[in-house]
Write an enzyme that holds these catalytic residues in place. Structure first.
Site, mmCIF file in Angstrom:
data_model
loop_
_atom_site.group_PDB
_atom_site.id
_atom_site.type_symbol
_atom_site.label_atom_id
_atom_site.label_comp_id
_atom_site.label_asym_id
_atom_site.label_seq_id
_atom_site.Cartn_x
_atom_site.Cartn_y
_atom_site.Cartn_z
ATOM 1 N N ASP A 178 4.534 -7.645 6.572
ATOM 2 C CA ASP A 178 3.825 -6.855 5.824
ATOM 3 C C ASP A 178 4.815 -6.591 4.718
ATOM 4 O OD1 ASP A 178 6.555 -5.475 7.274
ATOM 5 O OD2 ASP A 178 6.332 -3.785 6.084
ATOM 6 N N ASP A 218 9.588 -11.845 -0.299
ATOM 7 C CA ASP A 218 10.488 -10.331 0.557
ATOM 8 C C ASP A 218 8.649 -10.254 1.902
ATOM 9 O OD1 ASP A 218 10.822 -8.467 1.969
ATOM 10 O OD2 ASP A 218 10.701 -7.130 0.497
ATOM 11 N N GLU A 263 7.968 -3.212 8.573
ATOM 12 C CA GLU A 263 8.961 -3.039 8.029
ATOM 13 C C GLU A 263 9.243 -2.130 6.771
ATOM 14 O OE1 GLU A 263 12.991 -3.753 5.780
ATOM 15 O OE2 GLU A 263 11.604 -4.194 4.894
ATOM 16 N N GLU A 264 8.253 -2.671 5.821
ATOM 17 C CA GLU A 264 8.314 -1.509 4.291
ATOM 18 C C GLU A 264 8.204 -0.409 4.866
ATOM 19 O OE1 GLU A 264 9.767 -2.975 2.136
ATOM 20 O OE2 GLU A 264 9.061 -5.087 2.049
ATOM 21 N N ASP A 322 17.048 -11.369 5.071
ATOM 22 C CA ASP A 322 15.769 -10.247 4.169
ATOM 23 C C ASP A 322 16.637 -9.305 3.493
ATOM 24 O OD1 ASP A 322 13.498 -8.401 3.612
ATOM 25 O OD2 ASP A 322 13.521 -6.821 4.961
ATOM 26 N N HIS A 337 9.845 -6.070 -4.415
ATOM 27 C CA HIS A 337 8.379 -5.390 -4.614
ATOM 28 C C HIS A 337 8.870 -4.947 -6.393
ATOM 29 C CE1 HIS A 337 10.339 -2.792 -0.521
ATOM 30 N NE2 HIS A 337 10.451 -4.130 -0.937
#
Ligand code: ZN
Length: 408
Positions: A96, A127, A161-162, A189, A383
């Site tokens: 994701d 990411d 994960e986010e 990560d 992000h």
């Protein structure tokens, strides 16, 4: 020497790795709770690639999610057998991505990745696609050369994960017995620009809201009211005493101390000539794992009680976030040692096991009783608008993973 053949093969894979990055980056995999459709489309593309490239067993664990058009969130476990099954080397990455955010800040379409001077730009390219692609090609190199890793390899390519991992690795841990205590678990990560950071521990997080209730009155008649802002200010000063009360240092962490910082402040009265009857401020604490969070909370309540008594106010304290630290991975755990060796071989850099301020997905493994280490060489553009992946990092991180697969 197999290690040299593998390194050479991975160098040759550069264009193919870029190609897979561009393809995956064009399939948005945003969580439904962030306004997307989930990871099903991207998982299809990944599965197709895995099946064509030497993964003997591939399993999809579907976490039900009625908010996703597919009805589930896909978690892929892909295996390649090694010469021994005594342990599995796991590399966990996530499918994701976060939403693009403000589009005007991007120099191109975040979901049509583009290349510019050695970098790939697009949402998710660093990411976590950089290392997702790197881990797949590390295994493909063995397969294409007809070589076997020392031990079994498992790639976990997970969802969600986010937004908390509930339908991602937390679901996998709950519904499978895929992981064993002797396995090496690597989570690429988190990391830093020179590849020296190996994350093994985190601090507890405690975010608190303090509401102080006094009595409003005219600014010229303070004796008719109780100034909540003044009382709260004394409390803020008193809370600084937490540093002295919990003063242990741990060089594993940067900074090596527990931190207790007043942060957000809500507005009270709009005019200057009123004594405020209500005051609200917040505090962000990052606490060394050796201190139970309850102990900190008890001390904070003690401080607040003293202020209540001294000023005649009432203070309520509310949890905004309370995340006790997971048990740390030992700095000399086998997976950490393996990473140190491989990072030295590929990058000529001395790896440094460290603790950070909190909040990595490795904590889920640690709470479940497994030792996991976070490592990646990356630029920390996650992000952000114009997120990028340095292509050299992607290729060389694949070499780091491959070197680990050759270790005893
Ligand atoms: Zn990530």
């Amino acid at each position: 020497m197999p290690i040299e053949r593998i390194d050479r093969r991975l160098t040759d894979f550069r264009d193919a790795m870029v190609d897979l990055q561009l393809r995956l980056g064009a399939i948005p995999a945003v969580a439904p709770s962030s306004g997307g459709e989930g990871e099903a489309g991207k998982a299809e593309a990944v599965l197709e690639f895995l099946q064509a490239n030497g993964f003997s067993e591939v399993e999809v664990i579907k976490a039900p999610d009625l908010d996703a058009p597919a009805g589930y969130r896909p978690n892929i476990l892909a295996f390649a057998r090694g010469r021994s099954s005594a342990r599995t080397v796991w590399i966990m990455t996530h499918l994701d991505v976060v939403p693009a955010g403000e589009l005007s800040l991007w120099r191109g379409d975040p979901f049509k990745p583009w290349i510019e001077s050695g970098k790939i730009y697009g949402r998710g390219v660093e990411d976590n696609q950089q290392d997702l692609v790197a881990s797949i090609f590390a295994v493909k190199a063995f397969h294409d050369l007809g070589l076997k890793p020392k031990t079994d390899v498992g790639l976990a390519l997970v969802a969600d994960e986010e937004t908390g991992s509930e339908k991602g690795i937390a679901y996998v841990l709950k519904h499978t017995n895929a992981f064993r205590p002797q396995d090496w678990i690597i989570v690429p990560d988190a990391g830093n620009e020179d590849g020296s950071l190996i994350e093994v521990a985190e601090k507890s997080i405690l975010w608190l809201k303090f509401k102080t209730l006094g009595k409003q009155s005219h600014g010229s008649m303070p004796e008719k009211g109780i100034n909540s802002f003044k009382a709260a200010s004394y409390l803020v000063a008193k809370l600084d005493g937490l540093h002295a009360a919990f003063s242990d240092r741990d060089p594993l962490f940067d900074p090596p101390i527990s931190t207790f910082e007043p942060t957000k402040k809500e507005a009270n009265v709009p005019n200057i000539n009123t004594i405020p009857g209500e005051d609200v401020f917040y505090m962000d604490s990052r606490i060394l794992p050796r201190y139970p969070v309850e102990e900190i909370e008890a001390k904070i309540r003690e401080f607040a009680a003293e202020i209540e008594k001294a000023f005649g106010v009432r203070i309520t304290i509310e949890d905004m976030q309370r995340a006790p630290a997971a048990p740390p991975t030992r700095p000399d755990a086998p997976v950490v040692r393996a990473l140190e060796r491989a990072v030295a071989e590929v990058y000529g850099v001395k790896g440094k096991p460290m603790g950070i301020g909190g909040g990595t997905v490795a904590a889920l493994f640690r709470r479940a009783g497994f030792e996991a280490a976070c490592w990646s060489k990356l630029d920390e553009t996650a992000h952000q608008p114009n997120e990028y992946c340095i292509i050299d990092n992607m290729v060389n991180n694949a070499k780091v993973f491959a070197h680990i697969l050759l270790q005893d």
